[in-house]
Write a protein that holds these residues in place. Structure first.
Motif, PDB file in Angstrom:
ATOM      1  N   UNK A   1       0.841  -1.189   0.000  1.00 37.35           N
ATOM      2  CA  UNK A   1       0.000   0.000   0.000  1.00 37.35           C
ATOM      3  C   UNK A   1       0.879   1.242   0.000  1.00 37.35           C
ATOM      4  N   UNK A   2       0.427   2.270  -0.693  1.00 32.78           N
ATOM      5  CA  UNK A   2       1.188   3.514  -0.746  1.00 32.78           C
ATOM      6  C   UNK A   2       1.246   4.150   0.640  1.00 32.78           C
ATOM      7  N   UNK A   3       2.400   4.727   0.955  1.00 34.31           N
ATOM      8  CA  UNK A   3       2.564   5.397   2.230  1.00 34.31           C
ATOM      9  C   UNK A   3       2.427   6.902   2.078  1.00 34.31           C
ATOM     10  N   UNK A   4       2.246   7.567   3.200  1.00 30.30           N
ATOM     11  CA  UNK A   4       2.115   9.016   3.227  1.00 30.30           C
ATOM     12  C   UNK A   4       3.306   9.580   4.003  1.00 30.30           C
ATOM     13  N   UNK A   5       4.246  10.256   3.313  1.00 33.73           N
ATOM     14  CA  UNK A   5       5.416  10.780   4.018  1.00 33.73           C
ATOM     15  C   UNK A   5       5.061  11.693   5.187  1.00 33.73           C
ATOM     16  N   UNK A   6       4.002  12.482   5.023  1.00 33.24           N
ATOM     17  CA  UNK A   6       3.603  13.383   6.104  1.00 33.24           C
ATOM     18  C   UNK A   6       3.174  12.593   7.338  1.00 33.24           C
ATOM     19  N   UNK A   7       2.496  11.468   7.125  1.00 32.43           N
ATOM     20  CA  UNK A   7       2.062  10.650   8.260  1.00 32.43           C
ATOM     21  C   UNK A   7       3.254  10.001   8.951  1.00 32.43           C
ATOM     22  N   UNK A   8       4.239   9.545   8.162  1.00 33.12           N
ATOM     23  CA  UNK A   8       5.442   8.952   8.756  1.00 33.12           C
ATOM     24  C   UNK A   8       6.161   9.989   9.612  1.00 33.12           C
ATOM     25  N   UNK A   9       6.292  11.198   9.084  1.00 37.81           N
ATOM     26  CA  UNK A   9       6.935  12.262   9.855  1.00 37.81           C
ATOM     27  C   UNK A   9       6.158  12.563  11.143  1.00 37.81           C
ATOM     28  N   UNK A  10       4.838  12.603  11.018  1.00 39.49           N
ATOM     29  CA  UNK A  10       4.008  12.898  12.187  1.00 39.49           C
ATOM     30  C   UNK A  10       4.164  11.818  13.258  1.00 39.49           C
ATOM     31  N   UNK A  11       4.222  10.554  12.839  1.00 38.82           N
ATOM     32  CA  UNK A  11       4.365   9.463  13.806  1.00 38.82           C
ATOM     33  C   UNK A  11       5.748   9.463  14.439  1.00 38.82           C
ATOM     34  N   UNK A  12       6.760   9.821  13.677  1.00 40.74           N
ATOM     35  CA  UNK A  12       8.099   9.961  14.250  1.00 40.74           C
ATOM     36  C   UNK A  12       8.099  10.998  15.365  1.00 40.74           C
ATOM     37  N   UNK A  13       7.475  12.129  15.107  1.00 35.16           N
ATOM     38  CA  UNK A  13       7.428  13.208  16.095  1.00 35.16           C
ATOM     39  C   UNK A  13       6.583  12.794  17.301  1.00 35.16           C
ATOM     40  N   UNK A  14       5.469  12.128  17.069  1.00 34.02           N
ATOM     41  CA  UNK A  14       4.618  11.692  18.182  1.00 34.02           C
ATOM     42  C   UNK A  14       5.356  10.706  19.085  1.00 34.02           C
ATOM     43  N   UNK A  15       6.120   9.817  18.485  1.00 28.87           N
ATOM     44  CA  UNK A  15       6.795   8.776  19.263  1.00 28.87           C
ATOM     45  C   UNK A  15       8.098   9.248  19.894  1.00 28.87           C
ATOM     46  N   UNK A  16       8.881  10.039  19.132  1.00 28.90           N
ATOM     47  CA  UNK A  16      10.227  10.411  19.587  1.00 28.90           C
ATOM     48  C   UNK A  16      10.363  11.874  20.006  1.00 28.90           C
ATOM     49  N   UNK A  17       9.313  12.661  19.818  1.00 29.45           N
ATOM     50  CA  UNK A  17       9.394  14.056  20.199  1.00 29.45           C
ATOM     51  C   UNK A  17       9.767  14.951  19.035  1.00 29.45           C
TER      52      UNK A  17
END
Length: 309
Positions: free
Chosen positions: A200-216
């Motif tokens: 499935x296609x990924x969303x770079x913005x969502x990956x970035x958002x999850x990185x920030x949510x998890x790691x600050x």
């Protein structure tokens, strides 16, 4: 008045005989299909799954479980908690929910840790957010004096108040393997197979958002919203990552980020993760972490995550 039709005639099989043979043939066919499916699934082909560890000591989990485990670990290290705290949290979630974000449980228990809104753990929405629920667990664990030196069952019970406190002990070996990989101490020890389904296609913005949510917020540069399918993540040791065990080394931080990305690959549509001289690709996931051809000498300074398009 018509005469009854005989059930069978000489030289012709009766209806019961035909039905029996059809039933037997169907049973053989169903058994054959079931055998093929079992062989396909147990061989690991076609079904996405993740494995942590190596040699004779491994633990296999689903992409959903791996994603949740990676979130629990990232939240812990970002709060400055030591690897032992991550192990306690993972063992607790393995017992309480099998690392699944379930929406039910005993009375009003919910989520990864089966926390209860009625007991002050937060709203239903908050508890069903893995980042929030993990943060709440660590908040309570940090208040337990000397938790890192206590038996895991005792430390977990001080937080959970479970009716079956000894049940946490059976998950300690698997939680220890997961914590070592997801905190970066055990490098290239978590890998996931992508299965046979189209990516499935990924969303770079969502990956970035999850990185920030998890790691600050400090995990990405300020211009993290820019860029295309490839996301470079600098390997820097943030001040908040220094806990009782001391600052996390750069290499360990790199592997923490890289293995988080692999654990989230199915959930976030990540196609490739590269760090140092190693690379994991969804298209060649059966090979695990591979040697990275012509690796950039400076590649040890960042983890590169590429989403599927």
């Amino acid at each position: 008045m018509s005469e009854p039709v005989p059930s069978s005639l000489p030289g012709r099989p009766g209806r019961r005989g035909r039905r029996a043979r059809i039933a037997a043939a169907l049973a053989v066919l169903v058994a054959l299909v079931a055998y093929v499916v079992v062989q396909y699934v147990t061989s690991g082909r076609g079904v996405p799954q993740c494995t942590v560890g190596s040699g004779s000591r491994t633990y296999t989990l689903t992409p959903e479980q791996a994603s949740n485990a990676a979130t629990i670990s990232a939240v812990g290290t970002t709060r400055g908690m030591p690897e032992r705290a991550v192990t306690i949290a993972l063992a607790t979630a393995l017992q309480e929910s099998a690392l699944r974000n379930i929406r039910h449980g005993d009375r009003d228990s919910l989520g990864l840790f089966q926390q209860r809104p009625s007991q002050g753990w937060g709203t239903r929405k908050e508890i069903l957010d893995p980042v929030v629920s993990a943060s709440r667990f660590y908040e309570h664990l940090a208040e337990v004096p000397g938790y890192s030196r206590l038996p895991l069952t005792v430390a977990a019970q001080r937080v959970q108040r479970s009716g079956y406190p000894q049940a946490y002990a059976k998950h300690e070996p698997d939680a220890t393997l997961l914590a070592a990989a997801l905190t970066g101490r055990s490098e290239a020890s978590l890998t996931c197979t992508a299965g046979s389904a189209p990516r499935a296609a990924g969303d770079p913005a969502k990956v970035r958002a999850e990185l920030v949510r998890s790691f600050g917020a400090g995990v990405l540069p300020r211009d993290r919203g820019a860029g295309g399918a490839e996301i470079p993540v600098p390997v820097t040791v943030a001040a908040e990552s220094a806990g009782p065990e001391g600052a996390v080394g750069s290499a360990r931080r790199g592997w923490e980020l890289a293995q988080w990305a692999v654990a989230q690959a199915d959930e976030l549509g990540i196609e490739e993760v590269a760090y140092g001289d190693r690379v994991w690709s969804a298209g060649e996931s059966d090979e695990g972490w591979r040697e990275r051809p012509a690796a950039d000498p400076a590649s040890g300074g960042e983890v590169r995550i590429r989403v599927a398009r």
